[in-house]
Design an enzyme around this catalytic site. Sequence first.
Site, PDB file in Angstrom:
ATOM      1  CG  HIS A 293      27.893  42.713  37.535  1.00  0.00           C
ATOM      2  ND1 HIS A 293      26.861  42.267  38.323  1.00  0.00           N
ATOM      3  CD2 HIS A 293      28.869  43.079  38.405  1.00  0.00           C
ATOM      4  CE1 HIS A 293      27.191  42.377  39.591  1.00  0.00           C
ATOM      5  NE2 HIS A 293      28.409  42.851  39.680  1.00  0.00           N
TER       6      HIS A 293
ATOM      7  CG  HIS B 229      31.640  39.376  40.294  1.00  0.00           C
ATOM      8  ND1 HIS B 229      31.531  39.217  41.652  1.00  0.00           N
ATOM      9  CD2 HIS B 229      30.967  40.517  40.004  1.00  0.00           C
ATOM     10  CE1 HIS B 229      30.834  40.195  42.169  1.00  0.00           C
ATOM     11  NE2 HIS B 229      30.465  41.007  41.194  1.00  0.00           N
TER      12      HIS B 229
ATOM     13  CG  HIS C  19      32.556  45.495  40.804  1.00  0.00           C
ATOM     14  ND1 HIS C  19      32.163  45.869  42.059  1.00  0.00           N
ATOM     15  CD2 HIS C  19      31.776  44.428  40.463  1.00  0.00           C
ATOM     16  CE1 HIS C  19      31.198  45.053  42.481  1.00  0.00           C
ATOM     17  NE2 HIS C  19      30.947  44.176  41.535  1.00  0.00           N
TER      18      HIS C  19
ATOM     19  CG  ASN D 183      27.696  45.918  41.989  1.00  0.00           C
ATOM     20  OD1 ASN D 183      27.082  44.877  41.762  1.00  0.00           O
ATOM     21  ND2 ASN D 183      27.766  46.442  43.205  1.00  0.00           N
TER      22      ASN D 183
ATOM     23  CB  ILE E 152      28.682  43.577  47.369  1.00  0.00           C
ATOM     24  CG1 ILE E 152      27.232  43.142  47.581  1.00  0.00           C
ATOM     25  CG2 ILE E 152      28.776  44.861  46.575  1.00  0.00           C
ATOM     26  CD1 ILE E 152      27.056  41.984  48.503  1.00  0.00           C
TER      27      ILE E 152
END
Length: 933
Positions: free
Chosen positions: A591, A596, A783, A787, A933
């Site tokens: 993740h 990110h 993602h 997520n 997010i």
Amino acid sequence: FPVRDAARERRIINMFTVKSSLSLLRSPTVFSGGTDKRHRRVFLRSHERRRVQIQAAISGGDSKSQTTTSSPVESKESNESVPRGSSGGRSSGEVINVKAVVTIRKKMKGNNIVEDRLEYFINGAGQGIQIRLVSEEIDPETNCGKSMESHVRGWLPKPSNIPYIVEYSADFTLSSDFGSPAAILITNLHAKEFHLLEIILHGFTQGPIFFPANTWIHSCKNNPQSRIIFKNHAYLPSQTPPGIKDLRHEDLLSIRGSGNYQERERKSYDRIYDYATYNDLGNPDKDEELVRPVLGDHDRPYPRRCRTGRPPTRSDPMCESRIEKPHPVYVPRDETFEEIKQATFSAGRLKAVLHNLIPSLAATLSNSDIPFKCFSEIDNLYIGGVTLRDDEYKGIMENLLVGKAMKQVVSAGQRLLKYEIPAVIKGDKFSWLRDNEFARQALAGVNPVNIELLKEFPICSKLDPAVYGPPESAITKELLEEELGAMSLEKAMEEKRLFIIDYHDTLLPFIKKMNSLPGRKAYASRTILFYTKTGILRPIAIELSLPRTHSSPQNKRVYTTGHDATAHWRWKLAKAHACSNDAGIHQLVNHWLRTHACMEPYIIATHRQLSSMHPIYKLLHPHLRYTMEINALARQNLINGGGVIEACFSPGKYAMELSSAAYKNMWRFDMESLPADLIRRGMAVEDPSMPFGVKLVIDDYPYAADGLLIWSAIKEWVESYVEHFYSESNSIASDVELQEWWSEIKFKGHHDKRNEPWWPKLDTKEDLSGILTTIIWVASGQHAAINFGQYPFGGYVPNRPTLMRKLIPQENDPDYEKFIQNPQLFFLSSLPTQLQATKVMAVQDTLSTHSPDEEYLGQVNHLHNHWINDHAVLKLFSKLSTRLEEIEEIINARNKDPHLKSRTGAGVPPYELLLPTSGPGVTGRGIPNSISI
């Protein structure tokens, strides 16, 4: 103004008018008679190299000489828009009237009516916003671009029901040979910034010309440079109209922060993109316990983050000083959350959770930070809730915008925080106990990207045996064949029925340090799974390893399902340890790192090297939004020393070092493509006859099956887009901006991996399409898949504990008797404490939440409809949107197919993480365009 306030308002306006007039008389930014050189820089700084004077007729009949720049060019683009009534025989003395409509987004809340009226007055008087049109044509006598300047005057009625959108206008009188405007220079003469949505020019025979902006325009008091806004036409560098070539280059220089801006600390209004190492995670000035190593060197490689320019700490000049909550960490101005997103679920709630809720939970539970004593205490989180102290409650709930999963209730004077029942146990409270559910989540859970085909036996470690002991696994052929029944190991491997989730080499180097932390006990794990002929995946063996010691040089134990009560409880504990490892690797590697952190260099390079009029910038931009802001928030509160991740996940203070080791040993850009990743893990084989070029080893693998649908839709869209703009065979290699972009990603953004041989080349359209498809997939589908299931799967602590606090007791261990007497209590006491669990649940809930204004794959925000003026591209985008609608129907049908047991069955939640769209809240579905997010 209301009548009762008329006298007061007249006094304010009169007072302001006198002050403004005196100020304006001194400022040549509005009146040409001024001589103050400091003020002249406001207007001339971004054009100081310009030598040729061009007469500009200003709205209202004024005219004055302004200067503009353009370098000599060899080619000249044809007009796309022609002034109304113009013809080839018309003399250059004739003029046409052009109106610029300037759309500005006001703040949604916190506005001061007096300030607003004064702002309207300033703009209405033509003293607030200065704009200059720059033509794509050059003057043949001067070889410089034509330009014309005006100021906005007055304001128009609101164009929609959106109360925070206002429009102003500016009038221009253009000569008929001015040509088509291709850029607008806008200067904000107000004392504060404003958000510019777009500028539309009316008055041309082929219709309006759109200049999409969606950007903050800084005050000239903060930065004297004018902002450059280009029209919504995509140009490769070689196709740039002659009149704006220098502006294209100048805009990129300002984004890179060249000159004095390069070294200083960034200000909130800056839009400077540059690189820095992860040297801001620790806080050595505050506490020695918060010292953390720099990530981004030879020993601890890592992707680069955005540079803030903050000074070093006093204790360590290699570490950057920290900005602590609630003050924000710098990101370029346009990377910050829009107010509408800030005011809704995800962004605002995450800050509220981190800044308000978690400290309150700590205050409430710290005096009794105890383990769960029975399962009913866990159930009570969803039934009764967590009782918060009244003095803590007010500050939290005033700021916390609650979504679907966390609810606030008031009962008998008590303040309670209730959690929604997670999807994994909503239909079957005991599903988490079953082996087939444990295995199903390896294919259809929140972390379905680590399962691999078992390709070699015996299983061996690649770690240094001199340090970590014999490389052979303790999992033997005989042990596996006991679990396989009548099938031999060779037969099972030949039929591709054995799979492994192997965290041994990733975790073992850290286990000794992790287990030295208070309340942490972990193993390096391997899990073997068997795919039965009935289409069910089940775990058959779990190996748990500790570092070798003098007394135990090979400290490895293998657990199987067993046939007695003690063996069954040990098996449950072994699964819990395997799940805890899975939760840590999921969060820190799959993740945070792979989506990110690895996306941030792509974002920085895109802004630094690709002009906003570059077609690849326009393609990527929707997939880059908000990521830098959410990453900055994570560095401040989640992955920092003493943050939530360290407090609640097994690696503790070594969490980011583990993430760095994974980047060093595992991350490869070419393996981030979904088909390449599936083939690398042995979960698919190349097969040109199949629709996506690969055939899955397990057809009932929801993440892969649905993911390939999304991947192929992105790939088709990207390939057609690239083909549209790069028609010539050498157009990729000759695109200077594109080549610099890819070079900077490799050599600056992923500097520690710059010399790796696996980086794709960028010579052909196929090369470019592959690179772009991978980047867009990571930002969107990948993602989303890892997520938005965090709360649905992790919200029930026993299903995915983020850490374990006890090792599995053996016969001679002190805890063994307690385990035998009450195995359930021992199991619960091994899980995270009540405080750790509620902290993680609060963050997971927020990270799993969609905001109401979410922009999903294949969609465009209605405020950004004019992103490009190419009808062929819009048609291709419409095709992508239609395909994604079809994919949604295919996935919904799969979730009703009784033959697909990983996504259907009694109490089994459907696999919806890769459904393209979603409503707001914690839905367990939906693919946003970007990592927001």
